[in-house]
Motif scaffolding. Structure first.
Motif, mmCIF file in Angstrom:
data_model
loop_
_atom_site.group_PDB
_atom_site.id
_atom_site.type_symbol
_atom_site.label_atom_id
_atom_site.label_comp_id
_atom_site.label_asym_id
_atom_site.label_seq_id
_atom_site.Cartn_x
_atom_site.Cartn_y
_atom_site.Cartn_z
ATOM 1 N N PHE A 80 0.810 -1.214 0.000
ATOM 2 C CA PHE A 80 0.000 0.000 0.000
ATOM 3 C C PHE A 80 0.844 1.266 0.000
ATOM 4 C CE2 PHE A 80 -2.805 -2.880 2.465
ATOM 5 C CZ PHE A 80 -4.046 -2.624 1.898
ATOM 6 N N ARG A 81 0.254 2.355 -0.491
ATOM 7 C CA ARG A 81 0.746 3.676 -0.106
ATOM 8 C C ARG A 81 0.238 3.888 1.315
ATOM 9 N NH1 ARG A 81 -0.869 8.139 -1.867
ATOM 10 N NH2 ARG A 81 -2.817 7.440 -2.762
ATOM 11 N N PRO A 82 0.965 4.610 2.178
ATOM 12 C CA PRO A 82 0.587 4.727 3.590
ATOM 13 C C PRO A 82 -0.844 5.212 3.835
ATOM 14 C CG PRO A 82 2.804 5.548 3.276
ATOM 15 C CD PRO A 82 2.255 5.262 1.901
ATOM 16 N N GLU A 83 -1.310 6.199 3.061
ATOM 17 C CA GLU A 83 -2.658 6.748 3.278
ATOM 18 C C GLU A 83 -3.722 5.690 2.992
ATOM 19 O OE1 GLU A 83 -0.801 8.542 0.242
ATOM 20 O OE2 GLU A 83 0.354 8.677 2.077
ATOM 21 N N VAL A 84 -3.496 4.892 1.964
ATOM 22 C CA VAL A 84 -4.448 3.857 1.577
ATOM 23 C C VAL A 84 -4.449 2.743 2.619
ATOM 24 C CG1 VAL A 84 -5.081 2.223 -0.249
ATOM 25 C CG2 VAL A 84 -4.145 4.458 -0.858
ATOM 26 N N ARG A 85 -3.267 2.401 3.112
ATOM 27 C CA ARG A 85 -3.160 1.375 4.162
ATOM 28 C C ARG A 85 -3.895 1.817 5.417
ATOM 29 N NH1 ARG A 85 2.490 -1.362 6.170
ATOM 30 N NH2 ARG A 85 1.614 -2.712 7.783
ATOM 31 N N ASP A 86 -3.716 3.061 5.815
ATOM 32 C CA ASP A 86 -4.408 3.580 6.999
ATOM 33 C C ASP A 86 -5.921 3.529 6.816
ATOM 34 O OD1 ASP A 86 -1.992 4.085 8.249
ATOM 35 O OD2 ASP A 86 -2.004 6.230 7.800
ATOM 36 N N PHE A 87 -6.382 3.869 5.618
ATOM 37 C CA PHE A 87 -7.822 3.901 5.340
ATOM 38 C C PHE A 87 -8.443 2.513 5.474
ATOM 39 C CE2 PHE A 87 -11.465 3.592 2.474
ATOM 40 C CZ PHE A 87 -12.249 4.627 2.945
ATOM 41 N N TYR A 88 -7.829 1.501 4.882
ATOM 42 C CA TYR A 88 -8.402 0.152 4.889
ATOM 43 C C TYR A 88 -8.104 -0.640 6.160
ATOM 44 C CZ TYR A 88 -9.950 0.829 0.147
ATOM 45 O OH TYR A 88 -10.578 1.314 -0.961
ATOM 46 N N ALA A 89 -7.012 -0.365 6.821
ATOM 47 C CA ALA A 89 -6.658 -0.972 8.120
ATOM 48 C C ALA A 89 -6.835 -2.493 8.130
ATOM 49 C CB ALA A 89 -7.461 -0.316 9.238
ATOM 50 N N LEU A 90 -6.266 -3.167 7.133
ATOM 51 C CA LEU A 90 -6.399 -4.627 7.042
ATOM 52 C C LEU A 90 -5.835 -5.351 8.251
ATOM 53 C CD1 LEU A 90 -5.591 -5.594 3.357
ATOM 54 C CD2 LEU A 90 -7.802 -5.411 4.463
ATOM 55 N N GLU A 91 -4.723 -4.861 8.779
ATOM 56 C CA GLU A 91 -4.118 -5.538 9.933
ATOM 57 C C GLU A 91 -5.096 -5.623 11.095
ATOM 58 O OE1 GLU A 91 -0.489 -2.877 8.798
ATOM 59 O OE2 GLU A 91 -2.590 -2.909 8.252
ATOM 60 N N LYS A 92 -5.836 -4.560 11.331
ATOM 61 C CA LYS A 92 -6.766 -4.542 12.458
ATOM 62 C C LYS A 92 -7.875 -5.566 12.277
ATOM 63 C CE LYS A 92 -5.799 0.148 13.788
ATOM 64 N NZ LYS A 92 -6.056 1.523 13.464
ATOM 65 N N MET A 93 -8.273 -5.807 11.018
ATOM 66 C CA MET A 93 -9.324 -6.784 10.753
ATOM 67 C C MET A 93 -8.859 -8.213 10.989
ATOM 68 S SD MET A 93 -11.713 -5.968 7.512
ATOM 69 C CE MET A 93 -10.420 -5.665 6.344
ATOM 70 N N TRP A 94 -7.588 -8.505 10.688
ATOM 71 C CA TRP A 94 -7.122 -9.880 10.666
ATOM 72 C C TRP A 94 -6.272 -10.300 11.848
ATOM 73 C CZ3 TRP A 94 -9.106 -13.461 7.615
ATOM 74 C CH2 TRP A 94 -9.810 -13.040 6.496
ATOM 75 N N GLN A 95 -5.664 -9.360 12.561
ATOM 76 C CA GLN A 95 -4.808 -9.750 13.683
ATOM 77 C C GLN A 95 -5.656 -10.176 14.868
ATOM 78 O OE1 GLN A 95 -2.264 -6.266 14.026
ATOM 79 N NE2 GLN A 95 -0.564 -7.423 13.200
ATOM 80 N N GLU A 96 -5.028 -10.992 15.714
ATOM 81 C CA GLU A 96 -5.699 -11.452 16.928
ATOM 82 C C GLU A 96 -6.005 -10.248 17.822
ATOM 83 O OE1 GLU A 96 -6.575 -14.560 17.947
ATOM 84 O OE2 GLU A 96 -5.954 -15.309 15.975
ATOM 85 N N PRO A 97 -7.190 -10.221 18.428
ATOM 86 C CA PRO A 97 -7.468 -9.125 19.373
ATOM 87 C C PRO A 97 -6.556 -9.249 20.586
ATOM 88 C CG PRO A 97 -9.222 -10.758 19.406
ATOM 89 C CD PRO A 97 -8.259 -11.149 18.303
ATOM 90 N N GLU A 98 -6.183 -8.102 21.120
ATOM 91 C CA GLU A 98 -5.327 -8.113 22.299
ATOM 92 C C GLU A 98 -6.138 -8.536 23.516
ATOM 93 O OE1 GLU A 98 -3.135 -4.537 22.905
ATOM 94 O OE2 GLU A 98 -2.546 -4.409 20.814
ATOM 95 N N GLU A 99 -5.446 -9.197 24.433
ATOM 96 C CA GLU A 99 -6.114 -9.595 25.665
ATOM 97 C C GLU A 99 -6.423 -8.346 26.486
ATOM 98 O OE1 GLU A 99 -7.043 -12.710 26.730
ATOM 99 O OE2 GLU A 99 -6.498 -13.301 24.684
ATOM 100 N N PRO A 100 -7.595 -8.296 27.096
ATOM 101 C CA PRO A 100 -7.910 -7.130 27.931
ATOM 102 C C PRO A 100 -6.962 -7.045 29.122
ATOM 103 C CG PRO A 100 -9.680 -8.781 28.029
ATOM 104 C CD PRO A 100 -8.661 -9.261 27.042
ATOM 105 N N SER A 101 -6.636 -5.820 29.512
ATOM 106 C CA SER A 101 -5.680 -5.641 30.607
ATOM 107 C C SER A 101 -6.281 -6.007 31.956
ATOM 108 C CB SER A 101 -5.154 -4.206 30.630
ATOM 109 O OG SER A 101 -6.238 -3.314 30.731
ATOM 110 N N GLY A 102 -7.553 -5.833 32.114
ATOM 111 C CA GLY A 102 -8.199 -6.196 33.381
ATOM 112 C C GLY A 102 -9.320 -7.187 33.091
ATOM 113 N N THR A 103 -9.655 -7.981 34.077
ATOM 114 C CA THR A 103 -10.697 -8.974 33.889
ATOM 115 C C THR A 103 -11.899 -8.565 34.732
ATOM 116 O OG1 THR A 103 -8.998 -10.649 33.624
ATOM 117 C CG2 THR A 103 -11.248 -11.421 34.024
ATOM 118 N N LEU A 104 -13.056 -8.527 34.097
ATOM 119 C CA LEU A 104 -14.297 -8.211 34.824
ATOM 120 C C LEU A 104 -14.933 -9.499 35.308
ATOM 121 C CD1 LEU A 104 -15.817 -5.603 32.348
ATOM 122 C CD2 LEU A 104 -14.601 -5.153 34.469
#
Length: 105
Positions: A80-104
């Motif tokens: 990607f060009r950086p602006e296009v990469r930021d717009f589509y944010a593919l990494e955020k869609m496909w990467q594992e979600p981070e574990e929450p810092s605190g547990t409810l």
């Protein structure tokens, strides 16, 4: 990955998508600084894949060089060009979600 590094691609991220998608096992996302750089990175990667005996990969977007998708079978590469990469944010869609810092409870 080596080809991307050699062509000075920026912010290279490899994402394991095994079990998440039938499309591929890995997705690689990288940036180029400009249209010309994105095109050059993609063309060098295509040559490297062919020379390594991985056949001819499917390519989309090379003429515009805003977002080039290279389907190499088990690996899909997005440059990607950086602006296009930021717009589509593919990494955020496909990467594992981070574990929450605190547990409810």
């Amino acid at each position: 990955m080596e080809s991307l590094e050699d062509s000075k691609a920026e912010d290279i991220v490899s994402i394991n998508i095994q079990g998440k998608s039938a499309m591929a096992d890995y997705m690689v996302v990288a940036s180029g600084r400009s249209h010309r750089h994105v095109g050059a990175v993609a063309e060098q990667l295509l040559r490297a894949l062919k020379e390594a005996g991985h056949g001819t990969a499917r390519v989309e977007g090379l003429s515009a060089a805003d977002w080039v998708l290279i389907d190499a079978g088990d690996v899909i590469i997005h440059v990607f060009r950086p602006e296009v990469r930021d717009f589509y944010a593919l990494e955020k869609m496909w990467q594992e979600p981070e574990e929450p810092s605190g547990t409810l409870h």
